[in-house]
Design a protein around this motif. Structure first.
Motif, short mmCIF file in Angstrom:
data_model
loop_
_atom_site.label_atom_id
_atom_site.label_comp_id
_atom_site.label_asym_id
_atom_site.label_seq_id
_atom_site.Cartn_x
_atom_site.Cartn_y
_atom_site.Cartn_z
N VAL A 165 -1.72 51.55 3.86
CA VAL A 165 -2.83 51.89 3.30
C VAL A 165 -4.08 51.07 3.99
O VAL A 165 -3.97 49.85 4.06
CB VAL A 165 -3.20 51.84 1.91
N PRO A 166 -5.02 51.68 5.00
CA PRO A 166 -5.97 50.59 5.64
C PRO A 166 -6.87 50.10 4.35
O PRO A 166 -7.23 50.83 3.50
CB PRO A 166 -6.71 51.63 6.63
N TRP A 167 -7.22 48.90 4.80
CA TRP A 167 -8.28 48.26 3.98
C TRP A 167 -9.53 49.12 3.81
O TRP A 167 -10.37 48.96 2.89
CB TRP A 167 -8.65 46.93 4.28
N SER A 168 -10.01 49.78 4.66
CA SER A 168 -11.10 50.73 4.73
C SER A 168 -10.95 51.91 3.49
O SER A 168 -12.11 52.40 3.31
CB SER A 168 -11.44 51.42 5.84
N ARG A 169 -9.73 52.00 3.03
CA ARG A 169 -9.55 53.06 1.76
C ARG A 169 -9.36 52.28 0.60
O ARG A 169 -9.07 52.79 -0.43
CB ARG A 169 -8.64 53.85 2.46
N VAL A 170 -9.41 50.95 0.53
CA VAL A 170 -8.92 50.14 -0.67
C VAL A 170 -9.96 49.60 -1.43
O VAL A 170 -11.12 48.85 -0.89
CB VAL A 170 -8.00 49.05 -0.26
N ILE A 171 -10.11 49.90 -2.61
CA ILE A 171 -11.35 49.24 -3.46
C ILE A 171 -10.60 48.48 -4.52
O ILE A 171 -9.63 48.78 -5.29
CB ILE A 171 -11.95 50.46 -4.44
N LEU A 172 -10.87 47.22 -4.58
CA LEU A 172 -10.33 46.41 -5.61
C LEU A 172 -11.32 46.60 -7.05
O LEU A 172 -12.46 46.71 -7.08
CB LEU A 172 -10.57 44.80 -5.12
N TYR A 173 -10.36 46.53 -8.16
CA TYR A 173 -11.02 46.87 -9.46
C TYR A 173 -10.36 45.69 -10.38
O TYR A 173 -9.36 45.53 -10.70
CB TYR A 173 -10.47 47.88 -10.02
N GLY A 174 -11.37 44.78 -10.69
CA GLY A 174 -10.88 43.64 -11.77
C GLY A 174 -11.47 43.92 -13.22
O GLY A 174 -12.77 44.48 -13.11
N PHE A 175 -10.80 43.89 -14.42
CA PHE A 175 -11.02 44.01 -15.59
C PHE A 175 -10.80 42.67 -16.41
O PHE A 175 -9.81 42.13 -16.14
CB PHE A 175 -10.14 45.10 -16.25
N THR A 182 -9.43 39.33 -8.34
CA THR A 182 -9.94 40.27 -7.63
C THR A 182 -11.13 39.50 -6.92
O THR A 182 -11.14 39.60 -5.65
CB THR A 182 -10.74 41.03 -8.67
N CYS A 183 -11.79 38.52 -7.42
CA CYS A 183 -12.79 37.69 -6.56
C CYS A 183 -12.05 36.98 -5.59
O CYS A 183 -12.64 36.73 -4.48
CB CYS A 183 -13.75 36.99 -7.64
N ALA A 184 -10.75 36.29 -5.96
CA ALA A 184 -10.02 35.60 -4.84
C ALA A 184 -9.59 36.50 -3.57
O ALA A 184 -9.80 36.00 -2.50
CB ALA A 184 -8.93 34.96 -5.41
N LEU A 185 -9.05 37.60 -3.95
CA LEU A 185 -8.78 38.74 -3.01
C LEU A 185 -10.25 38.99 -2.02
O LEU A 185 -10.21 38.84 -0.74
CB LEU A 185 -8.11 40.07 -3.36
N ALA A 186 -11.06 39.36 -2.75
CA ALA A 186 -12.31 39.89 -2.11
C ALA A 186 -13.18 38.70 -1.19
O ALA A 186 -13.70 38.91 -0.12
CB ALA A 186 -13.30 40.66 -2.94
N GLY A 187 -13.35 37.54 -1.88
CA GLY A 187 -14.03 36.65 -1.31
C GLY A 187 -13.37 35.64 -0.42
O GLY A 187 -13.95 34.86 0.48
N VAL A 198 -15.62 46.82 -4.11
CA VAL A 198 -15.07 46.00 -5.28
C VAL A 198 -15.68 46.36 -6.67
O VAL A 198 -16.92 46.65 -6.40
CB VAL A 198 -15.60 44.53 -4.64
N ILE A 199 -14.81 46.52 -7.61
CA ILE A 199 -15.72 46.72 -8.80
C ILE A 199 -15.25 45.53 -9.87
O ILE A 199 -14.04 45.12 -10.12
CB ILE A 199 -15.00 48.11 -9.44
N LEU A 200 -16.25 45.00 -10.36
CA LEU A 200 -15.94 44.01 -11.39
C LEU A 200 -16.67 44.24 -12.63
O LEU A 200 -17.68 44.53 -13.14
CB LEU A 200 -17.07 42.54 -10.93
N ARG A 201 -15.46 44.67 -13.65
CA ARG A 201 -15.78 45.37 -14.77
C ARG A 201 -15.60 44.07 -15.69
O ARG A 201 -14.57 43.48 -15.92
CB ARG A 201 -14.71 46.48 -14.95
N SER A 202 -16.74 43.83 -16.52
CA SER A 202 -16.72 42.94 -17.59
C SER A 202 -16.17 41.41 -17.03
O SER A 202 -15.07 41.05 -17.51
CB SER A 202 -15.71 43.41 -18.90
N GLY A 203 -16.80 40.88 -16.14
CA GLY A 203 -16.45 39.83 -15.38
C GLY A 203 -16.88 38.59 -16.02
O GLY A 203 -17.71 38.55 -17.06
#
Length: 313
Positions: A165-175, A182-187, A198-203
């Motif tokens: 799966v190319p990263w252009s199709r990947v969305i990180l979702y952290g709950f 999630t922030c470690a992966l994205a940042g 990236v989706i930061l839910r209740s972070g």
């Protein structure tokens, strides 16, 4: 950092006993009935059920999408030596545009409890979902470790890459707790790789800040951002947000009973201006976000509209 990791690790609470079991099945794995009989052996996206997890979208209790399938697998972390259990819920109908949600979960759940939720995400959002259990949770080996969650997230990211799966199709979702890995992966880990979103839910700002929220919710109005000791934290989320290079949606409830709204406000402010999607701040608690009637439409708009890029090669 060792002390902070130790405190964070003690705060991790995997279900005990685990809500599922796994056994080898050819080259892969399959669910087995655990000590608590959830009927796991017969589970599939077509034979789904609600299983005691409070995280879920309203509507039908059972999935009926014939085009959804699942794979359960394990991968070993080269960093920690832990075997990490992974679940993939995916569509059998080819779609070059179907995004993949890499889901990092909250504290008190495991794969047995969240399988149903993963199917709902796949159904309602038109996405494939990759979910993983942290070490010490479910069928993932080792003891719960705050620092280990970041290594576990890297295993999940490697698995997504293994799937092609190319990263252009990947969305990180952290709950909740999942905002740390999630922030470690994205940042850090995936920065510069063309991540879709990236989706930061209740972070939370940092692990230290989450653990001392009662004090800091009153101090935050006059303590400058960054003055709190997130630099010594295994989850310095606020600091990492500044390095995000993908569109990011911050989601938080104004009556969240575990994490005050100022966490979300500071995470949003820390993001580069061009990466901030319009946040979803509504009258919600920590566990009922999915029940807000506007949540699914907001996620779909973000996933299929605001993060859409040129087709992947």
């Amino acid at each position: 950092m060792g002390l902070v990791n130790s405190v964070g690790s003690r705060a991790m609470r995997p279900p005990n006993p685990p809500s599922y079991g796994l056994e080898a099945d050819g080259d892969g794995w399959r669910f087995t009935s655990p000590p608590l009989d959830y009927g796991c052996a017969a589970w599939s996206p077509q034979n789904n059920y609600a299983n005691g997890c409070p995280i879920g979208f309203p509507g039908a209790r059972k999935a009926r999408s014939s085009h959804l399938a699942h794979t359960v697998t394990k991968r070993r972390s080269a960093e920690t030596g832990r075997d990490i259990a992974l679940l993939r819920v995916y569509s059998t109908e080819p779609s070059a545009a179907r995004p993949t949600l890499l889901y990092s979960k909250g504290n008190s759940f495991d794969m047995g409890m969240l399988r149903y939720h993963c199917v709902q995400l796949a159904q309602l959002l038109d996405v494939d979902v990759v979910y993983y259990d942290y070490g010490g949770y479910g069928a993932s080996s080792g003891a719960p470790s705050a620092a280990g969650t970041v290594a576990d997230a890297k295993v999940a990211a490697d698995y997504v890459e293994e799937l092609g799966v190319p990263w252009s199709r990947v969305i990180l979702y952290g709950f909740s707790l999942g905002n740390g890995p999630t922030c470690a992966l994205a940042g850090d880990v995936l920065r510069g790789r063309g991540l879709r979103g990236v989706i930061l839910r209740s972070g939370f700002v940092s692990g230290v800040a989450a653990g001392t929220d009662l004090v800091q919710r009153y101090a935050a109005s006059y303590v400058p951002a960054g003055a709190l000791p997130s630099w010594m934290d295994v989850w310095p989320n606020e600091k990492r947000c500044a390095d995000f290079d993908a569109p990011t949606l911050v989601v938080h409830g104004s009556r969240d009973e575990l994490l005050s709204m100022w966490h979300a406000e500071r995470l949003l402010a820390a993001l580069p201006e061009g990466r901030r999607a319009a946040p979803f701040f509504e009258d919600m608690g920590h566990f009922d976000v999915e029940r807000h009637p506007a949540y699914v439409p907001r996620l779909r708009t973000f996933i299929h509209g605001e993060t859409a890029k040129a087709p992947a090669a």
